[in-house]
Design a protein around this motif. Sequence first.
Motif, PDB file in Angstrom:
ATOM      1  N   GLU A 152      46.997  32.044  41.295  1.00  0.00           N
ATOM      2  CA  GLU A 152      47.515  33.184  41.654  1.00  0.00           C
ATOM      3  C   GLU A 152      47.524  33.561  43.045  1.00  0.00           C
ATOM      4  OE1 GLU A 152      46.624  36.767  39.277  1.00  0.00           O
ATOM      5  OE2 GLU A 152      46.244  35.601  37.552  1.00  0.00           O
ATOM      6  N   ARG A 153      46.427  32.823  43.653  1.00  0.00           N
ATOM      7  CA  ARG A 153      46.229  32.939  45.325  1.00  0.00           C
ATOM      8  C   ARG A 153      47.402  32.561  45.972  1.00  0.00           C
ATOM      9  NH1 ARG A 153      44.029  31.149  49.953  1.00  0.00           N
ATOM     10  NH2 ARG A 153      42.595  32.528  51.008  1.00  0.00           N
ATOM     11  N   LYS A 154      48.171  31.539  45.309  1.00  0.00           N
ATOM     12  CA  LYS A 154      49.245  30.989  46.140  1.00  0.00           C
ATOM     13  C   LYS A 154      50.495  32.102  46.307  1.00  0.00           C
ATOM     14  CE  LYS A 154      48.442  26.363  44.139  1.00  0.00           C
ATOM     15  NZ  LYS A 154      48.895  25.240  43.098  1.00  0.00           N
ATOM     16  N   ASP A 160      47.703  39.762  53.585  1.00  0.00           N
ATOM     17  CA  ASP A 160      46.685  40.531  52.605  1.00  0.00           C
ATOM     18  C   ASP A 160      45.493  39.491  52.528  1.00  0.00           C
ATOM     19  OD1 ASP A 160      48.252  42.491  51.647  1.00  0.00           O
ATOM     20  OD2 ASP A 160      49.412  41.352  50.221  1.00  0.00           O
ATOM     21  N   VAL A 161      45.807  38.342  52.274  1.00  0.00           N
ATOM     22  CA  VAL A 161      44.586  37.353  52.254  1.00  0.00           C
ATOM     23  C   VAL A 161      43.739  37.474  53.509  1.00  0.00           C
ATOM     24  CG1 VAL A 161      43.951  35.001  52.131  1.00  0.00           C
ATOM     25  CG2 VAL A 161      45.740  35.686  50.609  1.00  0.00           C
ATOM     26  N   ALA A 162      44.386  37.566  54.715  1.00  0.00           N
ATOM     27  CA  ALA A 162      43.575  37.784  55.980  1.00  0.00           C
ATOM     28  C   ALA A 162      42.861  39.159  56.476  1.00  0.00           C
ATOM     29  CB  ALA A 162      44.644  37.547  57.215  1.00  0.00           C
ATOM     30  N   CYS A 166      40.410  42.788  51.890  1.00  0.00           N
ATOM     31  CA  CYS A 166      40.613  41.850  50.596  1.00  0.00           C
ATOM     32  C   CYS A 166      39.391  41.440  49.858  1.00  0.00           C
ATOM     33  CB  CYS A 166      41.703  40.821  50.947  1.00  0.00           C
ATOM     34  SG  CYS A 166      42.140  39.976  49.395  1.00  0.00           S
ATOM     35  N   ALA A 167      38.551  40.677  50.584  1.00  0.00           N
ATOM     36  CA  ALA A 167      37.415  40.069  50.176  1.00  0.00           C
ATOM     37  C   ALA A 167      36.500  41.222  49.570  1.00  0.00           C
ATOM     38  CB  ALA A 167      36.669  39.297  51.173  1.00  0.00           C
ATOM     39  N   ASP A 168      36.371  42.307  50.598  1.00  0.00           N
ATOM     40  CA  ASP A 168      35.458  43.342  50.052  1.00  0.00           C
ATOM     41  C   ASP A 168      35.716  43.920  48.890  1.00  0.00           C
ATOM     42  OD1 ASP A 168      33.474  45.531  50.493  1.00  0.00           O
ATOM     43  OD2 ASP A 168      35.094  46.525  50.797  1.00  0.00           O
ATOM     44  N   LEU A 169      36.950  44.370  48.667  1.00  0.00           N
ATOM     45  CA  LEU A 169      37.660  45.115  47.581  1.00  0.00           C
ATOM     46  C   LEU A 169      37.462  44.034  46.030  1.00  0.00           C
ATOM     47  CD1 LEU A 169      40.594  46.779  48.719  1.00  0.00           C
ATOM     48  CD2 LEU A 169      38.464  47.992  47.832  1.00  0.00           C
ATOM     49  N   MET A 170      37.766  42.968  46.426  1.00  0.00           N
ATOM     50  CA  MET A 170      37.593  41.760  45.479  1.00  0.00           C
ATOM     51  C   MET A 170      36.106  41.587  44.722  1.00  0.00           C
ATOM     52  SD  MET A 170      40.234  38.602  45.712  1.00  0.00           S
ATOM     53  CE  MET A 170      41.725  38.716  45.637  1.00  0.00           C
TER      54      MET A 170
END
Length: 306
Positions: A152-154, A160-162, A166-170
């Motif tokens: 899915e990351r692809k 969004d990835v940068a 993103c990392a915090d919400l995930m």
Amino acid sequence: MPDSDLRAKYGAGAFDAGLKLQPRTFERRVAQRDSLDQHFTKLWLDFAITGMSQRKVLDTRTRLLVLVGQYTMAKSHDALEDTVRATVAAGVPPREILEIILQCLVYGGHTTVEPAIQVFHRVAEELGLLDELRASQLPLDGNDSKRSYEEERKRWHPEDVADPRCADLMERHGWLAVGRGLTLRPRHHLNTLGWQDALDPEWADLWVKFVYQGMYSRGIVDDKTRLLCMVGNCVAIGETTQGRAHMKGAMRNGASPREVMEVILQSSVNFGMPAMLHSLIMFVELVEEAGRLAEIGNPPKRAKTS
């Protein structure tokens, strides 16, 4: 007037097409209208039945599923029952028909979906479809165990990835919920989730897991068809903000501009010309922004009138 006389009066083509769309009520509706105003009856048949319903831009499955969603949202239960029967008769899997009804929960809530479930269950029971529906259910965790972070990351937008959010919400809401939103609403989902998370983190967690990890990850109906149905649902209830987003989403997931436009045009039959035209104007603007006007005939700029 006997049905045979009405068939001769208005044409076998109109009757055959109408019975496919409204197998339970079409003949009664024609007879009622004919007894009141034959000219109106012919106009209605020519436009709605032998005209719009016979257009080939959308395949039969998609056109009928859009109607299922729209009648659910509009709480038009007689029309919904007729359309469920017509959709089953057209060979659409009952599980897909039910899914379009269930997806209406996101925008319509339980007051909209509960009576539609009752209609569907009654028809499914009458047609002997309940065993098939039981056998085709998703497991309790839906598709969670089948999903792959790496795959899915692809599909996520690099911006969004940068994004540090993103990392915090995930971390706090889980990649299954946040990731599905990144796939469906690139460069938008983090803004929406982040805003709601700032207002009420508990609510944001419930919302994103229900809508994105849950409802939008079920996979029973492909995303292209599901989003075309969402476009139709938005026209039916006059929801323009989300309607615009779903028009973009449908095209992002493989729908042509012509297919999205057809959903809008078809909506004129059941929800009137103003609702259709308002959505059409918005859609043409969106297609122009995307540089795809040639795919819908390169229309000239619409003159603004008072």
